[in-house]
Design an enzyme around this catalytic site. Structure first.
Site, PDB file in Angstrom:
ATOM      1  N   MET A 235       0.817  -1.216   0.000  1.00 24.57           N
ATOM      2  CA  MET A 235       0.000   0.000   0.000  1.00 24.57           C
ATOM      3  C   MET A 235       0.851   1.266   0.000  1.00 24.57           C
ATOM      4  O   MET A 235       0.523   2.255  -0.651  1.00 24.57           O
ATOM      5  CB  MET A 235      -0.949  -0.024   1.213  1.00 24.57           C
ATOM      6  CG  MET A 235      -2.019   1.048   1.187  1.00 24.57           C
ATOM      7  SD  MET A 235      -2.929   1.146  -0.371  1.00 24.57           S
ATOM      8  CE  MET A 235      -4.137  -0.111  -0.113  1.00 24.57           C
ATOM      9  N   CYS A 236       1.993   1.219   0.724  1.00 22.62           N
ATOM     10  CA  CYS A 236       2.820   2.435   0.794  1.00 22.62           C
ATOM     11  C   CYS A 236       3.352   2.802  -0.588  1.00 22.62           C
ATOM     12  O   CYS A 236       3.453   3.979  -0.943  1.00 22.62           O
ATOM     13  CB  CYS A 236       3.955   2.251   1.800  1.00 22.62           C
ATOM     14  SG  CYS A 236       4.981   0.827   1.426  1.00 22.62           S
ATOM     15  N   THR A 237       3.660   1.781  -1.392  1.00 21.62           N
ATOM     16  CA  THR A 237       4.146   2.037  -2.746  1.00 21.62           C
ATOM     17  C   THR A 237       3.041   2.674  -3.578  1.00 21.62           C
ATOM     18  O   THR A 237       3.252   3.661  -4.284  1.00 21.62           O
ATOM     19  CB  THR A 237       4.580   0.712  -3.411  1.00 21.62           C
ATOM     20  OG1 THR A 237       5.501   0.062  -2.561  1.00 21.62           O
ATOM     21  CG2 THR A 237       5.201   0.947  -4.764  1.00 21.62           C
TER      22      THR A 237
END
Ligand SMILES: [Zn+2]
Length: 462
Positions: A235-237
């Site tokens: 998700m952070c990407t």
């Protein structure tokens, strides 16, 4: 003299045969011309260095293949079309095929038994018609059904089952069905109850073919860890460090769509709706531009949203060829079968590798022993449910858990029937102790991944 006669004789035979078929519509076994099976006879009627050590060349194997051997093909898609063609041309004449799908225009580039006029018709029916009219004497019987709609008596009639499926759940179900047909006497497996399963799978440029003797060699569930969960990007990407066009599309799909609700509050993203895809595509382009990422296209957008892995005709052809060869080897018993797992990759050049997948001692599908579930009495039923779905060796989809208490069956949780789900949902928040479960208690779990219930033994940890 003979040399000049031969082609003319051959031609006459073909003409005669064609005329006969036109006259009485007979495509039965009388339609064999003299040298029809010469290519197969070379393998079965003379010996060779790769022959099975116990095999005696004879004419019987071919007769068995032509007249007796009954093969079931599961799936009439990319692999299925190839398999049916290969099997029919190898001399198998009693072939049944099961497929629940109808033909889509996008299938036509590789599913070569189908034509534009067939779009919308059941794949199994059209594939069977095509083979039956094209290969004299071959009889393909189609079933426009789900594999789950057919029962034990149906599956028991086959000598060999070959799967060309694109679903792991369906594969596991088929595996479970064949395991349920096994007969054990005093713990000893009756070999006549074994139906060999040949399984082919492809994903883009990668594929695998494997041979399973249920109850004897590694089954589908023994090697479940080999099927990785679907690749998801962190998700952070997606949220802050996109590098790939796919990251941009995922950003729009996961974060932007629910936030902006472009087609109204209750409208969820539909991968088959061109307006939806167009919206995601435009927004993904904006996102990509922001991070100087190139490569977002409409096609890729739809691919990511629908999780499409492009089907590659050559991979299907290679895997189906390997599977059909295994069917031939086992049906004729002239050659040792693949032992037992072949991987294939044609992304960059060509790579194949074969290894022996090993049986898992405590396989929940084929080991005949209830697996242990280790939980503390204070664990909640929800934790057990999560374990059943998340464990890499189980990967269940919507498990229903029942047990026996005071001689009565008790449903602890069941998802598939709304009223029972509602009634049993409160159990999820209860601890195992509160539910009255004891150490050593047997839990029976039903799931779409198997036609049988799977038994587990509850082992309390302190
Ligand atoms: Zn197994």
């Amino acid at each position: 003299m003979a040399e000049t006669d031969e082609p003319e004789k051959k031609r006459r035979r073909v003409v005669e045969l064609t005329e006969k078929m036109l006259v009485d519509g007979d495509t039965g076994s009388t339609s064999d011309w003299d040298d029809r099976w010469n290519h197969i006879k070379k393998f079965l009627e003379r010996s060779g260095p790769f022959m099975h050590p116990d095999f005696e060349p004879s004419t019987e194997s071919l007769q068995f293949m032509l007249e007796t051997c009954k093969i079931l093909v599961i799936g009439a898609g990319g692999l299925g079309c190839e398999l049916l063609k290969n099997l029919a041309l190898s001399g198998f004449r009693n072939i049944h095929v099961v497929d629940m799908d109808t033909i889509d225009v996008s299938n036509l580039n590789r599913q070569f038994l189908f034509r534009a006029k067939d779009v919308g018709r059941p794949k199994a029916d059209v594939a069977a018609d095509f083979i039956n009219s094209r290969v004299p004497g071959c009889c393909v019987i189609p079933y426009f059904k789900k594999i789950q709609d057919l029962d034990e008596t149906f599956y028991r009639q086959f000598h060999i089952i070959v799967c060309g499926l694109d679903s792991i759940v369906a594969r596991r179900w088929m595996n479970g069905m064949l395991l349920s047909l096994l007969v054990y006497e005093d713990g000893v497996l009756d070999p006549s109850s074994i139906i060999p399963l040949i399984d082919g799978g492809t994903e883009g440029f990668k594929g695998n073919a494997r041979v399973i003797f249920p109850g004897m060699t590694a089954c589908i569930d023994c090697t479940l860890e080999l099927y990785p969960p679907q690749i998801n990007f962190p998700m952070c990407t997606i949220a802050s460090m996109p590098r790939l066009p796919e990251h941009c599309i995922e950003y729009v799909r996961i974060l932007l769509w629910p936030k902006e609700m472009p087609f109204g509050d209750d409208v969820s993203l539909d991968g088959d709706d061109p307006e939806h895809i167009q919206w995601v595509y435009q927004k993904s382009l904006e996102r990509a531009a922001e991070f100087s990422i190139t490569g977002v296209t409409y096609r890729l957008t739809q691919g990511v949203v629908k999780r499409i892995i492009p089907a590659v005709a050559s991979t299907n052809a290679a895997i189906a060829a390997a599977c059909a060869t295994e069917v031939f080897k086992i049906a004729s018993s002239a050659y040792l079968p693949l032992n037992n797992y072949m991987v294939f990759n044609d992304v960059d050049g060509l790579y194949t590798y074969t290894f022996e997948a090993e049986r898992k001692e405590n396989c929940s599908a084929c080991s005949q022993v209830p697996s242990d579930l280790h939980f503390s009495p204070s664990s909640k039923l929800q934790e057990v449910l999560d374990y059943l779905t998340e464990s890499t060796s189980l990967q269940m989809k919507s498990p229903a858990i029942t047990t026996t208490m005071d001689g009565k069956n008790k449903t602890l949780y069941l998802q598939s029937v709304a009223s029972i789900e509602q009634r049993t949902r409160p159990n999820l928040a209860k601890t195992l102790k509160e539910l009255g479960l004891a150490d050593g208690q047997e839990l029976a779990v039903a799931d779409v991944t198997t036609p049988q219930t799977v038994l587990f033994k509850l082992c309390f940890t302190s």
